[in-house]
Design an enzyme around this catalytic site. Structure first.
Site, PDB file in Angstrom:
ATOM      1  N   CYS A 114      40.278  75.085 -24.962  1.00  0.00           N
ATOM      2  CA  CYS A 114      41.543  74.365 -25.220  1.00  0.00           C
ATOM      3  C   CYS A 114      42.542  75.177 -26.047  1.00  0.00           C
ATOM      4  CB  CYS A 114      41.258  73.044 -25.920  1.00  0.00           C
ATOM      5  SG  CYS A 114      40.273  71.933 -24.904  1.00  0.00           S
ATOM      6  N   HIS A 249      47.733  70.423 -29.701  1.00  0.00           N
ATOM      7  CA  HIS A 249      46.825  70.227 -28.566  1.00  0.00           C
ATOM      8  C   HIS A 249      46.560  68.730 -28.445  1.00  0.00           C
ATOM      9  CE1 HIS A 249      43.613  70.382 -25.797  1.00  0.00           C
ATOM     10  NE2 HIS A 249      42.659  70.143 -26.675  1.00  0.00           N
ATOM     11  N   ASN A 279      43.670  65.016 -21.980  1.00  0.00           N
ATOM     12  CA  ASN A 279      43.484  66.364 -22.524  1.00  0.00           C
ATOM     13  C   ASN A 279      43.459  67.348 -21.351  1.00  0.00           C
ATOM     14  OD1 ASN A 279      42.456  68.745 -23.571  1.00  0.00           O
ATOM     15  ND2 ASN A 279      40.805  67.779 -24.734  1.00  0.00           N
TER      16      ASN A 279
HETATM   17  O1  UT7 Z   1      39.836  69.479 -26.666  1.00  0.00           O
HETATM   18  C1  UT7 Z   1      38.726  70.098 -27.246  1.00  0.00           C
HETATM   19  C2  UT7 Z   1      38.332  69.459 -28.486  1.00  0.00           C
HETATM   20  N1  UT7 Z   1      37.858  68.127 -28.238  1.00  0.00           N
HETATM   21  C3  UT7 Z   1      38.112  67.185 -29.110  1.00  0.00           C
HETATM   22  O2  UT7 Z   1      38.802  67.430 -30.067  1.00  0.00           O
HETATM   23  C4  UT7 Z   1      37.478  65.844 -28.915  1.00  0.00           C
HETATM   24  C5  UT7 Z   1      37.054  65.304 -30.244  1.00  0.00           C
HETATM   25  N2  UT7 Z   1      36.358  64.045 -30.189  1.00  0.00           N
HETATM   26  C6  UT7 Z   1      36.959  62.848 -29.904  1.00  0.00           C
HETATM   27  O3  UT7 Z   1      38.122  62.804 -29.560  1.00  0.00           O
HETATM   28  C7  UT7 Z   1      36.168  61.589 -30.112  1.00  0.00           C
HETATM   29  O4  UT7 Z   1      34.981  61.898 -30.798  1.00  0.00           O
HETATM   30  C8  UT7 Z   1      35.793  60.835 -28.794  1.00  0.00           C
HETATM   31  C9  UT7 Z   1      37.055  60.179 -28.249  1.00  0.00           C
HETATM   32  C10 UT7 Z   1      35.212  61.800 -27.800  1.00  0.00           C
HETATM   33  C11 UT7 Z   1      34.789  59.722 -29.092  1.00  0.00           C
HETATM   34  O5  UT7 Z   1      35.303  58.832 -30.082  1.00  0.00           O
HETATM   35  P1  UT7 Z   1      34.407  58.449 -31.349  1.00  0.00           P
HETATM   36  O6  UT7 Z   1      35.187  57.476 -32.115  1.00  0.00           O
HETATM   37  O7  UT7 Z   1      34.031  59.719 -32.025  1.00  0.00           O
HETATM   38  O8  UT7 Z   1      33.171  57.726 -30.687  1.00  0.00           O
HETATM   39  P2  UT7 Z   1      31.625  58.133 -30.748  1.00  0.00           P
HETATM   40  O9  UT7 Z   1      31.359  59.347 -29.952  1.00  0.00           O
HETATM   41  O10 UT7 Z   1      31.169  58.093 -32.178  1.00  0.00           O
HETATM   42  O11 UT7 Z   1      30.991  56.889 -30.015  1.00  0.00           O
HETATM   43  C12 UT7 Z   1      31.077  55.553 -30.536  1.00  0.00           C
HETATM   44  C13 UT7 Z   1      30.465  54.597 -29.541  1.00  0.00           C
HETATM   45  C14 UT7 Z   1      29.093  55.030 -29.048  1.00  0.00           C
HETATM   46  O12 UT7 Z   1      28.285  53.859 -28.916  1.00  0.00           O
HETATM   47  P3  UT7 Z   1      27.241  53.467 -30.070  1.00  0.00           P
HETATM   48  O13 UT7 Z   1      26.310  54.626 -30.194  1.00  0.00           O
HETATM   49  O14 UT7 Z   1      28.064  53.244 -31.293  1.00  0.00           O
HETATM   50  O15 UT7 Z   1      26.614  52.224 -29.513  1.00  0.00           O
HETATM   51  C15 UT7 Z   1      29.356  55.573 -27.665  1.00  0.00           C
HETATM   52  O16 UT7 Z   1      28.267  55.458 -26.804  1.00  0.00           O
HETATM   53  O17 UT7 Z   1      31.291  54.511 -28.375  1.00  0.00           O
HETATM   54  C16 UT7 Z   1      30.488  54.706 -27.205  1.00  0.00           C
HETATM   55  N3  UT7 Z   1      31.326  55.322 -26.179  1.00  0.00           N
HETATM   56  C17 UT7 Z   1      32.075  54.587 -25.340  1.00  0.00           C
HETATM   57  N4  UT7 Z   1      32.267  53.278 -25.203  1.00  0.00           N
HETATM   58  C18 UT7 Z   1      33.115  52.859 -24.248  1.00  0.00           C
HETATM   59  C19 UT7 Z   1      31.501  56.634 -25.913  1.00  0.00           C
HETATM   60  N5  UT7 Z   1      32.376  56.790 -24.905  1.00  0.00           N
HETATM   61  C20 UT7 Z   1      32.744  55.538 -24.524  1.00  0.00           C
HETATM   62  C21 UT7 Z   1      33.621  55.043 -23.544  1.00  0.00           C
HETATM   63  N6  UT7 Z   1      33.773  53.704 -23.442  1.00  0.00           N
HETATM   64  N7  UT7 Z   1      34.316  55.858 -22.724  1.00  0.00           N
END
Ligand code: UT7
Length: 322
Positions: A114, A249, A279
């Site tokens: 990215c 980004h 993204n």
């Molecule tokens: O471009 C390169 C660099 N990339 C980035 O900068 C991405 C950085 N990361 C992020 O933007 C965020 O971490 C995400 C958007 C990917 C995820 O958001 P988060 O608030 O960090 O969520 P998480 O990964 O901690 O997941 C929270 C919960 C999980 O469920 P449990 O374990 O709490 O029951 C996931 O399984 O959300 C669940 N989850 C979803 N639920 C509904 C993960 N993806 C989804 C989804 N829909 N699409």
């Protein structure tokens, strides 16, 4: 002697097909509200079967060349940032060179995930400052939809396709003020995309899809982007209030908001495209820059901070007096 790399044209391309959160929620267990609240994304563009990183790069590049009113034959360096090249080789840069019919340029790809377009801008600036090149085309082009596992809700909701381009030329007036690029391979396992064809045969390499531990990436991204803001301001002996625009980004609105807060900037001074683009990896910063230049938000003479963070990890910034 010309000392600066000046932006003389920008361009962008987004594929026609729009894929909404609602549509994704019909195939994986997610919802529009989860995606929008956690990321800021509502929809993204998806390339058609006949499109590729080089075909999208061509459209964005032609736009930048046209805006600049520049004879393509004067371009002496073409840099394409992509993590989704049409072919392993030739480089997408060479494929773009052929598409544009430019003979007297050297062309190559930059692979910094990215952060690719920021790395591209940095390389371009070094070439121009040293006198090794006069007119440089930098393009970020990504067809992320082809390397996303559409059954993995934790990644498939995040990415989109598109291409952004910028044309730089040696000038005496100020342009790129500084660039800062970094990498740290220690974090390779937090965000990667395997290449099963080239992986060692005894390794249990996964299919060629993006794998990310999003939450951990998020934390490192916020801290790292905070540091790159300080580094950039210090290098230019500038204050936060000297920055007119932040062009970040486009990975997550919460990461973008954290950087804006660090800069004490209102979100009105931040160019945000991710709501409708998701993204687009190495294309995102140049797509956002192009959009704000085109719609007249970014004006000549203003100071613009471009920044990115991606797999590697890689990260970087470019401070530009537009
Ligand atoms: O471009 C390169 C660099 N990339 C980035 O900068 C991405 C950085 N990361 C992020 O933007 C965020 O971490 C995400 C958007 C990917 C995820 O958001 P988060 O608030 O960090 O969520 P998480 O990964 O901690 O997941 C929270 C919960 C999980 O469920 P449990 O374990 O709490 O029951 C996931 O399984 O959300 C669940 N989850 C979803 N639920 C509904 C993960 N993806 C989804 C989804 N829909 N699409």
């Amino acid at each position: 002697m010309s000392h600066y790399s000046r932006v003389i044209g920008t361009g962008g391309y987004l594929p026609e097909k729009v894929l909404t959160n609602e549509e994704i929620s019909l195939t994986v267990e997610t919802s529009d509200s989860w995606i929008h609240e956690r990321t800021g994304i509502k929809s993204r563009r998806i390339a058609a079967a006949h499109e590729s990183a080089s075909s999208m790069a061509e459209i964005a590049a032609r736009q930048a060349i046209e805006v600049a009113g520049c004879d393509p034959e004067t371009i002496d360096l073409i840099i394409v940032a992509t993590g989704t090249p049409d072919r392993v080789y030739p480089s997408t840069g060479c494929l773009l060179q052929q598409r544009l019919g430019i003979k007297n340029a050297v062309a190559f790809d930059v692979q910094a995930a990215c952060s690719g377009s920021i790395f591209g801008l940095s390389i371009a600036d070094q070439y121009i400052k040293s006198g090794a090149a006069k007119t440089v085309l930098v393009v970020g082009s990504e067809i992320c939809s082809r390397i996303v596992d559409w059954t993995d809700r934790s990644t498939c909701v995040l990415f989109g396709d598109g291409a952004g381009a910028v044309l730089l030329q040696a000038a005496e007036e100020k342009g790129i003020l500084s660039t800062h690029i970094h990498s740290d391979g220690e974090y390779e396992d937090l965000l990667y995309c395997p290449n099963p064809q080239a992986a060692a045969k005894e390794s249990e390499e996964e299919a060629g899809y993006i794998i990310m531990r999003g939450n951990e990436v998020f934390k490192v991204a916020v801290n790292t982007l905070g540091r790159i803001v300080d580094e950039t301001l210090e290098a230019n002996d500038m204050d936060k209030t000297d920055i007119d625009w932040l062009v970040p980004h486009q990975a997550n609105i919460r990461i973008i908001a954290a950087t804006a807060k660090k800069l004490k900037m209102s979100m009105d001074q931040v160019v945000v495209t991710l709501e409708t683009q998701g993204n687009t990896s190495s294309a995102s910063v140049l797509l956002a820059f192009n959009e704000a230049v085109r719609d007249g938000r970014i004006q000549r003479g203003q100071v613009v901070l471009l920044e990115a963070f991606g797999a590697g990890f890689t990260w970087g910034s470019a401070l530009i007096r537009y």
